[in-house]
Design an enzyme around this catalytic site. Sequence first.
Site, short mmCIF file in Angstrom:
data_model
loop_
_atom_site.label_atom_id
_atom_site.label_comp_id
_atom_site.label_asym_id
_atom_site.label_seq_id
_atom_site.Cartn_x
_atom_site.Cartn_y
_atom_site.Cartn_z
N HIS A 185 8.19 -12.59 -0.44
CA HIS A 185 9.54 -13.18 -0.49
C HIS A 185 9.46 -14.70 -0.71
CE1 HIS A 185 13.96 -12.59 0.89
NE2 HIS A 185 13.86 -13.62 0.09
N ARG A 214 16.60 -8.12 -3.56
CA ARG A 214 16.44 -7.68 -2.18
C ARG A 214 15.74 -6.32 -2.17
NH1 ARG A 214 17.07 -12.19 -0.81
NH2 ARG A 214 18.79 -13.07 0.39
C1 OXD Z 1 17.82 -16.47 -0.67
C2 OXD Z 1 16.44 -16.00 -0.54
O1 OXD Z 1 18.76 -15.68 -0.48
O2 OXD Z 1 15.53 -16.85 -0.46
O3 OXD Z 1 18.02 -17.66 -0.94
O4 OXD Z 1 16.19 -14.80 -0.54
#
Ligand code: OXD
Length: 312
Positions: free
Chosen positions: A275, A227
Site C-alpha cells: 500500500h 482498494r
Molecule cells: C489514500 C491511500 O486513500 O493512500 O490516499 O490509499
Amino acid sequence: MAGAIAYVSRDTDGVQWKKLLEAGLGPLDFRTLKGGFGNTADVEVALAWKPDKGVLDSFKNLKLIVSLGMGVDHLLADNRVPEGVPITRIMDDGLVGQMSEYAIYWALRHHRDIDQYAELQRNQTWKPLDFVDTIHRRIGIMGLGTIGQDTARKFAQLGFPTAGWSRSPKSLPGIETFHGSDGLTKFLARSDILVAVLPLTRETHGILNAKTFARLPKGAYLINMARGGHVVDADLLAALDSGELSGAVLDVFNTEPLPADHPYWTHPKVHVTPHVAGATNPRTASPGVIENIKRLRAGQPLIHTVDPKSGY
Ligand code: OXD
C-alpha cells in the site's frame, strides 16, 4: 485559542503536520493519538487515517473531519462517524503524481517484457523477444477521478491507446471514455492493461471478479492501486492460474498487512507492494487542509468535501 486539532493516525507521529499547519494557521492546540487527546470535548477538527471505531464519535464538539488519504472508505466503514459533521479529503498533487508513476512503472515493465529479460539474464541468455507496438497496447483506467484522469493523460502522452471508465459520463481530451454498466463491457473488452483507481463504495466492492476478468482480452494484466475490497481474491487467483490474466500488480488487499500465508506473496504472476502506490505528502497536502480550517473558522463553504452517501 480556537478548538483543538486531533491527529488520529498511527502512520506517523504527526510532528510534520503540526509544523506545517502552524506555519499557515499560527500556534495550535495539536493533540495526537500517541500523546493522548486529553479532554475530547475540546477537539474541533480531526485529521484522520483509519481511526479506530468510535474515536471520532467521542469528539462531541467536532466540526470537521479531514481524511488524511484521498480515499475515505476508511472513515465511512466506521458506522459511528458522527452524522452531520462535514468530511473533506486531502487533494494532494504529490500523491496523485506518485500514483500515476506507480501505474506507468508497472505497465511499462510488463509492456517491455522486463521480467522475462531478467529471467533470461539469470540464464545468461541473449534472446530478443517479439515486442508489442505501443499503439496496440490498450490501457484501461477504471475510475476517472483526479488520480485516474492524471494517470490516463500520462499514458496517452506516452502513445498508448487509453480509455477510462467511470460511473457517470466524463469527457477527457485524447481519452476514450465509457460509463455505467453498459460501458463497462465495452471498456473491458479493449483493455490489455487494466488499472484500477476506483473509490471503494457499495457499488464497486468486489467489482474485480470472475465476470470482469472474463470480459478482458485473454492474457490481460491487472494493476490494482485502488482498494483490496474491489478484488474477489479467489477469482483473481483462478484467472491468473488459468492464463485468463497474465499477471497482477497488487498494492492493496482485503486484509492489510497482507497475511503471511496469503497465496499472493509467492504467486509467480503476482507482484505485491505494501500500500505504497501513493503516500500522503504533508508538504503538498497541507495547503488544502489549512484552507479548509480557515474556511471553517470563518464560516465559509469548505472545499474537497465528500458525500458520505456516494462514498467519494
Ligand atoms: C489514500 C491511500 O486513500 O493512500 O490516499 O490509499
